[in-house]
Scaffold this motif. Structure first.
Motif, short mmCIF file in Angstrom:
data_model
loop_
_atom_site.label_atom_id
_atom_site.label_comp_id
_atom_site.label_asym_id
_atom_site.label_seq_id
_atom_site.Cartn_x
_atom_site.Cartn_y
_atom_site.Cartn_z
N VAL A 152 0.82 -1.21 0.00
CA VAL A 152 0.00 0.00 0.00
C VAL A 152 0.86 1.26 0.00
O VAL A 152 0.63 2.18 -0.79
N SER A 153 1.86 1.31 0.88
CA SER A 153 2.64 2.55 1.00
C SER A 153 3.44 2.82 -0.26
O SER A 153 3.50 3.96 -0.74
N ASN A 154 4.08 1.77 -0.83
CA ASN A 154 4.89 2.04 -2.01
C ASN A 154 4.04 2.25 -3.26
O ASN A 154 4.42 3.00 -4.16
N LEU A 155 2.87 1.59 -3.33
CA LEU A 155 1.96 1.88 -4.44
C LEU A 155 1.51 3.34 -4.36
O LEU A 155 1.50 4.06 -5.37
N ALA A 156 1.13 3.78 -3.16
CA ALA A 156 0.71 5.17 -3.00
C ALA A 156 1.85 6.12 -3.35
O ALA A 156 1.64 7.17 -3.98
N LEU A 157 3.08 5.74 -2.98
CA LEU A 157 4.23 6.60 -3.25
C LEU A 157 4.47 6.74 -4.75
O LEU A 157 4.57 7.86 -5.27
N VAL A 158 4.56 5.61 -5.46
CA VAL A 158 4.87 5.70 -6.89
C VAL A 158 3.70 6.29 -7.67
O VAL A 158 3.90 6.98 -8.68
N MET A 159 2.46 6.07 -7.22
CA MET A 159 1.32 6.69 -7.88
C MET A 159 1.37 8.21 -7.71
O MET A 159 1.15 8.97 -8.65
N GLY A 160 1.66 8.65 -6.49
CA GLY A 160 1.73 10.08 -6.24
C GLY A 160 2.87 10.75 -6.99
O GLY A 160 2.69 11.82 -7.59
N ILE A 161 4.05 10.13 -6.98
CA ILE A 161 5.20 10.69 -7.69
C ILE A 161 4.97 10.65 -9.19
O ILE A 161 5.23 11.62 -9.92
N PRO A 290 4.98 -2.79 -6.59
CA PRO A 290 4.57 -1.60 -7.35
C PRO A 290 5.68 -1.01 -8.22
O PRO A 290 5.39 -0.27 -9.17
N VAL A 291 6.93 -1.34 -7.92
CA VAL A 291 8.06 -0.75 -8.65
C VAL A 291 8.43 -1.58 -9.88
O VAL A 291 9.14 -1.10 -10.77
N LEU A 292 7.97 -2.82 -9.94
CA LEU A 292 8.38 -3.73 -11.02
C LEU A 292 8.17 -3.15 -12.42
O LEU A 292 9.06 -3.31 -13.28
N ALA A 303 2.85 1.69 -17.17
CA ALA A 303 3.47 1.36 -15.89
C ALA A 303 2.45 1.44 -14.76
O ALA A 303 2.40 0.56 -13.88
N VAL A 304 1.62 2.48 -14.78
CA VAL A 304 0.62 2.65 -13.73
C VAL A 304 -0.38 1.49 -13.75
O VAL A 304 -0.70 0.91 -12.70
N ALA A 305 -0.88 1.16 -14.94
CA ALA A 305 -1.88 0.09 -15.05
C ALA A 305 -1.29 -1.25 -14.62
O ALA A 305 -1.94 -2.04 -13.91
N THR A 306 -0.05 -1.54 -15.03
CA THR A 306 0.59 -2.80 -14.64
C THR A 306 0.79 -2.86 -13.14
O THR A 306 0.56 -3.91 -12.51
#
Length: 360
Positions: A152-161, A290-292, A303-306
């Protein structure tokens, strides 16, 4: 319940289904018993024998072994497969749910004893599953929380960035930095939390400091009874227990069980290092997902959809696992995890998009 005078062909088909399901359930319990020893093995074997008695009931009604039998229900087949390959905690958690759905309450050809047996089986399986949950509680809690926090935290981070419109390399760097920072923080936090809890329990548990004084206490007026009253015993129970312990100490014999020490709660808390390492590794394993897409060179919407698809699968898997182990509905737990994770990601994505637009 009263059975109809003349069974129909539909009744016989239903009996045949009961027959194969009882056989399959007995095999599950025997498979589990083969992996255990001692008391748990005896309990599981007794459950298998009880399912065998139910099987014999349907055989009698059918007049012997039918020429053709249906397949066992898919859930029972899955239990048998898992019993042969995995730890018993998952199988017992599933079996607990299965025993709670017994059809015998509304089955006119089942005896009242069989219906009662199934209710007791549910409680027995729940008790066995509870033992496994207690053994897993400390490390498993850290592992599940770590994996979900990482997702959750890293998905939120990469989505926000990513929503700010920065270069893909910056999103990747942010995701890796978030992984390392979060994993180290989770591991350190779990170590401190569990170690502190164990130290607190150790400070509140009695020790053998006063044991040497037991033979010198006054049998009729001694403060040992006060010790037992602080542990929840009534005044009469505490006095009786104190007299037993003092008498045994004066006679040089030992009463059943330690004089002062109650069972430790340390097993429920788990080990500090186990919790810390599990939390670190599982946070990292969750946070890498989330970073893959960015690691493999994707960018933008692809990248976002994947990332959303991969994280969604992982969230549902961990939610379903928690549901299984807690005896709750796996699908509901899976959807709850998915909603929480995607909700957090949506909030940060919108904030990142707003920030990116305002900066642009």
């Amino acid at each position: 319940m009263s059975a109809p005078a003349q069974p129909t062909a539909r009744d016989r088909r239903r009996w045949s289904q009961y027959l194969v399901d009882e056989r399959a359930e007995a095999r599950v319990y025997r498979e589990l018993a083969a992996r255990k020893d001692g008391e748990e093995r005896e309990i599981l074997t007794a459950l298998a024998d009880a399912e065998g008695r139910h099987e014999a009931h349907w055989l009698r009604l059918l007049g012997g072994e039918p020429e053709r039998l249906p397949r066992p229900h898919t859930g029972t087949v899955l239990l048998g497969w898992m019993a042969r390959r995995f730890g018993s905690i998952f199988v017992l958690a599933l079996a607990q749910n299965a025993e709670a759905r017994s059809p015998y309450d509304d089955e006119p050809f089942a005896t009242a004893t069989m219906a009662a047996d199934e209710k007791i089986h549910h409680e027995v399986v729940r008790g066995l599953a509870a033992r496994g949950r207690r053994r897993l509680s400390g490390t498993f809690r850290a592992a599940v929380f770590g994996a979900n926090d990482g997702l959750v935290s890293n998905l939120a981070l990469v989505m926000g960035i990513g929503a700010t419109g920065v270069a893909p390399q910056f999103v990747l760097f942010s995701g890796i930095a978030g992984l390392l920072a979060g994993a180290l923080s989770m591991g350190a936090g779990e170590f401190v939390s569990v170690r502190s809890q164990r130290e607190l329990l150790a400070a509140t548990e009695p020790n053998d400091y006063a044991d040497a004084s037991l033979p010198h206490l006054d049998l009729d007026a001694n403060e040992l009874a006060l010790v037992y009253r602080t542990r929840g015993m009534s005044e009469d129970e505490a006095l009786a227990r104190a007299r037993l312990v003092v008498t045994a100490a004066q006679e040089g014999t030992a009463p059943h069980g330690a004089p002062l020490d109650p069972p430790s709660d340390h097993e429920l808390v788990g080990g500090a290092w186990n919790a810390a390492i599990s939390s670190f590794l599982f946070f990292a394993s969750g946070a890498i997902i989330p970073v893959l897409p960015w690691i493999f060179g994707l960018s933008g919407f692809a990248a976002v959809a994947t990332a959303l698809v991969l994280v969604g699968i992982a969230l549902m898997a961990t939610g379903a696992m928690v549901g299984l182990l807690s005896g709750g509905p796996p699908l509901r737990r899976a959807l709850r995890q998915l909603a929480i994770g995607f909700g957090a990601a949506a909030v940060t994505y919108v904030l990142g998009w707003i920030f990116g637009v305002s900066v642009g």
